[in-house]
Structure formats: structure tokens, C-alpha cells
Scaffold this active site. Structure first.
Site, PDB file in Angstrom:
ATOM      1  N   SER A  85      24.726  11.659  -0.745  1.00  0.00           N
ATOM      2  CA  SER A  85      26.101  11.975  -1.273  1.00  0.00           C
ATOM      3  C   SER A  85      27.392  11.354  -0.439  1.00  0.00           C
ATOM      4  O   SER A  85      28.337  11.502  -0.876  1.00  0.00           O
ATOM      5  CB  SER A  85      26.175  13.594  -1.452  1.00  0.00           C
ATOM      6  OG  SER A  85      26.064  14.262  -0.361  1.00  0.00           O
ATOM      7  N   LYS A 102      32.687  12.032  -3.841  1.00  0.00           N
ATOM      8  CA  LYS A 102      33.957  12.731  -4.287  1.00  0.00           C
ATOM      9  C   LYS A 102      35.159  11.845  -4.892  1.00  0.00           C
ATOM     10  O   LYS A 102      35.901  12.439  -5.579  1.00  0.00           O
ATOM     11  CB  LYS A 102      34.675  13.050  -2.981  1.00  0.00           C
ATOM     12  CG  LYS A 102      33.676  14.429  -2.142  1.00  0.00           C
ATOM     13  CD  LYS A 102      33.842  15.716  -2.870  1.00  0.00           C
ATOM     14  CE  LYS A 102      33.410  16.877  -2.331  1.00  0.00           C
ATOM     15  NZ  LYS A 102      33.503  18.108  -2.873  1.00  0.00           N
TER      16      LYS A 102
END
Length: 404
Positions: A305, A55
Site C-alpha cells: 500500500s 492515499k
């Protein structure tokens, strides 16, 4: 194909912005997954990225492209945790005040990390979508710049830099498998990868309890669903972003869903076999490989992720993963309430090489006769066959087993 608003060149430009900000996370070979899939499988370890997830790529690019006047007004975001940390981290580097709205019940380590990077945290609602509405209202009221977690060209371009890295680190990649929440990561990676290697398959993975994309893709437009409770809080988004949806609709080859059991098995595998701490949303790609090992063209890259997970939740999830893998048993057993009965049971379990994790011995209860006792057992076993061996032996010896 004409895809508006964000282009491959935007991804390349985003990478230049990120040169001295992020780390190029490793791509490591997984022998156990390669054996399961029947071809090479690698893990792209964004759980080792700064701020603990991919992110930070998109958040930094978005804030860096604001004007000085815009950054002076501050930024506001909404997130269950990883985007929050990316925004707080990027804002700190760029000198902007940040406010982050997080849903009630957001994992404590993510909350504390977000505060640690300098953001003000405000709790709002019980879902990311509810927090998003509050963050947008804050932006309208104060003039702060809203940093969307996935539905903005700069954010998608930043996430797409991960795709460029994968192709440089493993040029022979055949399939990339990655989690989808709102869709920014999948959209950016697909945009970058399909420009350079159109033949690479991109497979998105959602938690089946929070899967807006299958229904949206079938309808041809974003559809709102009500996410159920899922351990994969990082991808529990009720409605796809408009821009990510368009890119995913055209560029992503397939979207699949995975169960909570598959997510916990994948988390356990990453910890035990790859020695990597990954959050549940971050192992969605690995979970898909475990569910359908022969459905992917090797070499496969599964994107891990994020790695931001509460240690207390990790302990709970590991036990859940052990159960899903057939290595954990929990049941009640009814005994005669006489001296030595409990010791005899525990001795028999030791002979069967079952490890007792927890035991509760009840001698008084409405469901028990005066001469009965009940034992709640939690056992660690060596696998499904060992579970069957333990249960079969106890039943043959006359023990009454209760599963509830």
C-alpha cells in the site's frame, strides 16, 4: 444489503475522476510467495503510485468534489505521512491551499515530501489521533475543509478504485490481503470487489501493536485503543472510522494481526526477492502470508500500500528483518585479555563463514576481571542453521557467550 452513504457507483465515478491523475500500478507475480503459499501470489504495487501510496486516490477525489468556494477556503488534513502527501499533491493539482497536521516523530522523508507538494506542515501530538483533533480544530477556526484520511464517502470511493484495478488485472483473484489502519482502503476495496465478485475473500491486516479492528468487530462498534509504538506508523490508528467500520463489518471476511518481526521479515523479502522498496505498513499483507501461508485461497493478491520510508529507518528495519529471518546474530563474548585472543576469535568466525558487521572491544569495565576482555559482535549469517552452527562451535571451544 443496504450500506448507506457510499456505493459501488461512487467507486466507478471516482475512477473517472482519477483517469488522468494516478497511474495504474502493476500487479506482479511473486515466485517466492507462491511457493510459500502453495498457489499463485501477486503483489499490487501501490508503493509505485504517485505520491508513493494509494492515499492519493481518496484524497484527490475528496478535494475534486469540493465546490470552487470550498476549495478557495483551503483544506486541512492530519496524517503520519501518506495521506498528507496525497492531500498536498491533490491540492496542488486543484489549486487549493493545504495545511497538514502530522504527529511528532513523523518520518522525515514524508514530512519533506508533503512540504515539497506545497502543503504547510504543523506538528501536533504523538499519534495520528491527536493530530486529527488539531486538524479538526483548525477547520472549525478557519473555515478550511477537513479532509479525513479514511472516514468519508469520497475518500472510501477513491480507495475503492484499487479494487476495480485488481479484478481487471487479475480476474481470477481468490483472495485480496491488505493493510487496515482507519479502514478506508479495506472498506473501499471490499465494496468494489464484492459487488463484482462476491466470492473473493477480503482479509484485512493490522499491526498487533495497533489493532483496533479485532476488538471493535467483537464489540460490534468502533472501540478506541491506545496504539503502542510500531514500525507500521501508517496504520497506527487508535479508532476505526464509523463509515469504514460498517463496510468492513459486513464485507471484509477476516481481520488478522501481525508482529513487528513478521513486518520486518516481509519488508526484507520484498526488497531482496521482489526488488521493491515498501514501508512497514505497506507490507502488512505480505507479513500475514508469511505467518499463515495456508490460510488464504489462491490466487492471492497482497496489496503493497505504500513505499514512503526513511532510508535510515530502512537500514534499521533491514537489520531487524535479518534477525527475524535468522540471518543476524548479536551477542557478547568473554575472552582472556592476552595478545592474539581477539585475532583468534575473528579467525575462527571467518572459518565458520560468519560475516562480522560490527565489533566493539572492551578491556576495562566493572563486570570484567583484570585478565578479561569482552567483545560485542554483530554477525551476518546464512540462516537459522548457520546461526546454530556458529554458536555451537564457539561454545564447544570454551567461549563464554552472553546474550542481552
Amino acid at each position: 444489503m443496504d450500506v448507506p452513504q457510499v456505493t459501488y457507483d461512487d467507486v466507478v465515478a471516482a475512477r473517472k475522476l482519477l483517469t488522468d491523475v494516478i497511474v495504474q500500478t502493476p500487479v506482479i507475480h511473486s515466485r517466492v510467495l507462491s511457493e510459500i503459499v502453495g498457489g499463485p501470489v501477486h503483489l499490487k504495487c501501490e508503493n509505485l503510485q504517485r505520491a508513493g501510496s494509494f492515499k492519493v486516490r481518496g484524497a484527490y477525489v475528496r478535494i475534486a468534489r469540493l465546490s470552487e468556494e470550498e476549495r478557495a477556503r483551503g483544506v486541512v488534513a492530519a496524517s503520519a505521512g501518506n495521506h498528507a502527501q496525497g492531500v498536498a499533491f491533490g491540492s496542488g493539482l486543484l489549486g487549493a491551499k493545504s495545511t497538514v497536521y502530522m504527529p511528532e516523530g513523523a518520518p522525515l522523508p514524508k514530512v519533506e515530501a508533503t512540504r515539497g507538494y506545497g502543503a504547510e506542515v504543523i506538528f501536533a501530538g504523538h499519534t495520528v489521533d491527536m493530530a486529527l483533533q488539531e486538524a479538526k480544530a483548525h477547520a472549525a477556526e478557519t473555515g478550511a475543509i477537513f479532509i479525513h484520511p479514511f472516514d468519508h464517502p469520497d475518500v472510501i470511493a477513491g480507495q475503492g478504485t484499487l479494487g476495480l484495478e485488481i479484478l481487471e488485472q487479475l480476474p481470477e483473484t481468490g483472495t485480496i490481503v491488505l493493510a487496515i489502519g482507519g479502514g478506508g482502503l479495506a472498506a473501499g476495496v471490499a465494496l468494489a470487489v464484492k459487488q463484482l465478485r462476491p466470492g473473493v475473500r477480503i482479509v484485512g491486516v493490522q499491526a498487533e501493536r495497533a489493532a483496533a479492528y479485532p476488538e471493535s468487530l467483537a464489540a460490534g462498534h468502533p472501540v478506541m485503543v491506545e496504539p503502542a509504538a510500531t514500525m507500521a506508523d501508517g496504520i497506527a490508528v487508535g479508532r476505526p472510522g464509523d463509515l469504514p467500520f460498517e463496510l468492513i463489518h459486513y464485507l471484509v471476511d477476516q481481520v488478522v494481526t501481525v508482529s513487528e518481526e513478521s513486518l520486518s521479515r516481509a519488508l526484507l523479502l520484498c526488497l531482496e526477492r521482489a526488488k521493491l522498496v515498501v514501508e512497514p505498513a505497506g507490507v502488512a499483507g505480505v507479513a500475514a502470508l508469511l505467518d499463515q501461508p495456508h490460510a488464504f485461497d489462491a490466487p492471492v493478491v497482497a496489496v503493497l500500500s505504500g513505499g514512503n520510508i526513511d532510508p535510515l529507518l530502512l537500514a534499521k528495519l533491514l537489520r531487524h528483518g535479518l534477525a527475524a529471518a535468522g540471518r543476524y546474530l548479536a551477542f557478547r563474548i568473554r575472552l582472556q585479555d592476552r595478545p592474539g585472543a581477539l585475532a583468534a576469535l575473528l579467525g575462527r568466525l571467518a572459518e565458520l563463514r560468519a560475516n562480522v558487521l560490527e565489533i566493539v572491544h572492551e578491556r576495562v569495565g566493572a563486570r570484567l576481571h583484570l585478565d578479561e576482555a569482552e567483545v560485542l559482535l554483530q554477525l551476518e549469517t546464512r540462516g537459522p542453521a548457520h546461526c546454530d552452527e556458529v554458536l555451537g562451535a564457539l561454545r564447544r571451544e570454551g567461549y563464554k557467550l552472553i546474550f542481552s
